[in-house]
Design a protein around this motif. Structure first.
Motif, mmCIF file in Angstrom:
data_model
loop_
_atom_site.group_PDB
_atom_site.id
_atom_site.type_symbol
_atom_site.label_atom_id
_atom_site.label_comp_id
_atom_site.label_asym_id
_atom_site.label_seq_id
_atom_site.Cartn_x
_atom_site.Cartn_y
_atom_site.Cartn_z
ATOM 1 N N VAL A 1 0.864 -1.185 0.000
ATOM 2 C CA VAL A 1 0.000 0.000 0.000
ATOM 3 C C VAL A 1 0.901 1.236 0.000
ATOM 4 O O VAL A 1 2.103 1.145 0.237
ATOM 5 N N ARG A 2 0.305 2.383 -0.255
ATOM 6 C CA ARG A 2 1.066 3.631 -0.237
ATOM 7 C C ARG A 2 1.517 3.962 1.183
ATOM 8 O O ARG A 2 0.935 3.508 2.170
ATOM 9 N N SER A 3 2.556 4.758 1.300
ATOM 10 C CA SER A 3 3.006 5.248 2.598
ATOM 11 C C SER A 3 1.885 6.060 3.242
ATOM 12 O O SER A 3 1.249 6.888 2.589
ATOM 13 N N ALA B 1 8.730 -6.028 -8.749
ATOM 14 C CA ALA B 1 8.063 -4.856 -9.307
ATOM 15 C C ALA B 1 8.007 -3.689 -8.337
ATOM 16 O O ALA B 1 7.935 -2.528 -8.760
ATOM 17 N N ILE B 2 8.046 -3.959 -7.027
ATOM 18 C CA ILE B 2 7.876 -2.882 -6.055
ATOM 19 C C ILE B 2 9.095 -2.677 -5.174
ATOM 20 O O ILE B 2 9.065 -1.852 -4.255
ATOM 21 N N ALA B 3 10.176 -3.407 -5.424
ATOM 22 C CA ALA B 3 11.361 -3.325 -4.556
ATOM 23 C C ALA B 3 11.887 -1.900 -4.430
ATOM 24 O O ALA B 3 12.240 -1.446 -3.329
ATOM 25 N N GLU B 4 11.964 -1.179 -5.541
ATOM 26 C CA GLU B 4 12.505 0.183 -5.505
ATOM 27 C C GLU B 4 11.617 1.113 -4.696
ATOM 28 O O GLU B 4 12.104 1.944 -3.916
ATOM 29 N N ASP B 5 10.294 0.992 -4.866
ATOM 30 C CA ASP B 5 9.376 1.852 -4.111
ATOM 31 C C ASP B 5 9.370 1.495 -2.628
ATOM 32 O O ASP B 5 9.193 2.373 -1.772
ATOM 33 N N LEU B 6 9.547 0.216 -2.306
ATOM 34 C CA LEU B 6 9.637 -0.181 -0.900
ATOM 35 C C LEU B 6 10.889 0.424 -0.264
ATOM 36 O O LEU B 6 10.838 0.964 0.843
ATOM 37 N N ALA B 7 12.008 0.338 -0.979
ATOM 38 C CA ALA B 7 13.258 0.877 -0.453
ATOM 39 C C ALA B 7 13.190 2.388 -0.267
ATOM 40 O O ALA B 7 13.777 2.943 0.679
ATOM 41 N N ALA B 8 12.470 3.067 -1.136
ATOM 42 C CA ALA B 8 12.360 4.532 -1.068
ATOM 43 C C ALA B 8 11.275 4.994 -0.108
ATOM 44 O O ALA B 8 11.144 6.200 0.139
#
Length: 313
Positions: free
Chosen positions: A178-180, A254-261
């Protein structure tokens, strides 16, 4: 020896009907009349002494004899087309690989492999890569017909693999994200029953990934809201999730970069225990090429590097 009564037009007609599951659409594709298409297929069936298609409520379906012919006719026709094209391409230096990509590898594995392959000294710098995306059923059917050289992704549970060859690379889990700042983001442990209070972004019905979601919902007696987004498009899924309260079912890659950021948060509920097997799928009846073998080796190297990174983080 090939039956002299069977002509190229018979096989072309057969492949088009098999592809479109419709005599009308196949006839339109080949610019002939529907009666003419029916007559051509009837001639082929008479020559073979077997029925190739049967009527269904959704159009026509291949019989067992039709499936047998398709396994051989598709690659054979494709090889003939490539042979004819190669005569002209040899003068123009035109070559390419045809790769089917499932959403599980579109974010990192496949782009990185293509970049590395083209950048290698002495590599296949003059070979283009044509990437086709879609569901496993769509891509594997094209691979079986000889229209693709390779399919990459998570597909071991796809019934469509049947007589194709699959090589495992690694396991890729589906995550719920989910979004932050989402109401569920900071809750741990999270009761799966609460997931039904929000819209979902999930793979379309009849896909391999959707089967995992449906199984999860059955295990937890979870009924999803009718407000949902069903798509295999990663950009559409990501954009919708970041601007809404939706729960996104997505491959970890697919979401690794967004999770890390910190743009996305992983929910504290596991959709599946291990994940699905991501790998390479081939049509063994098609002759391989040096370019394909080299590209597959790069895919293996990139996959091994990804797994090493995961084991050290």
């Amino acid at each position: 020896m090939l039956n002299a009564r069977i002509k190229l037009r018979h096989l072309q007609a057969f492949l088009e009907v098999a592809r479109h599951r419709s005599f009308a659409r196949a006839a339109e594709r080949l610019a002939i009349t529907q009666p003419g298409m029916s007559k051509t297929i009837r001639e082929l069936e008479e020559s073979l002494g077997a029925s190739l298609f049967e009527r269904t409520p959704k159009g026509v379906a291949l019989t067992q004899a039709g499936l047998t012919l398709l396994r051989h006719a598709g690659p054979a026709m494709r090889a003939l087309e490539e042979g004819v094209a190669a005569v002209g391409d040899a003068h123009r230096g035109v070559r390419r690989l045809r790769v089917g990509a499932l959403s599980t590898v579109e974010s990192r594995l496949l782009p990185e492999a293509i970049r590395r392959w083209h950048a290698e000294p002495g590599g296949q710098n003059d070979v283009g890569v044509h990437v086709v995306s879609g569901s496993s059923a769509f891509l594997l059917s094209r691979l079986r017909r000889g229209e693709l050289d390779l399919v990459v992704g998570r597909m071991t549970e796809a019934r469509e693999i049947r007589d194709l060859t699959f090589e495992h690379l690694y396991y890729e889990p589906l995550l719920l994200s989910v979004r932050s700042g989402h109401p569920l983001a900071a809750i741990s442990p999270l009761d799966p029953a609460r997931l039904g209070d929000f819209p979902w972004v999930l793979p379309p019905p009849q896909t391999t990934l959707r089967q995992q979601v449906d199984s999860f919902c059955v295990r937890h007696s979870l009924v999803l809201m009718s407000q949902r987004l069903e798509t295999l498009s990663l950009p559409v899924s990501r954009g919708y999730t970041l601007e809404s309260d939706a729960i996104w079912v997505a491959p970890e890659e697919a979401i690794a970069e967004d999770l890390a950021a910190g743009r996305l948060c992983r929910l504290s509920v596991d959709l599946e225990s291990q994940g699905g097997s991501v790998g390479l799928c081939f049509n063994a009846s098609m002759q391989s090429s040096l370019a394909l073998e080299e590209f597959c080796e790069v895919l293996r190297e990139v996959a091994a590097g990804m797994m090493l990174e995961r084991s050290t983080t």
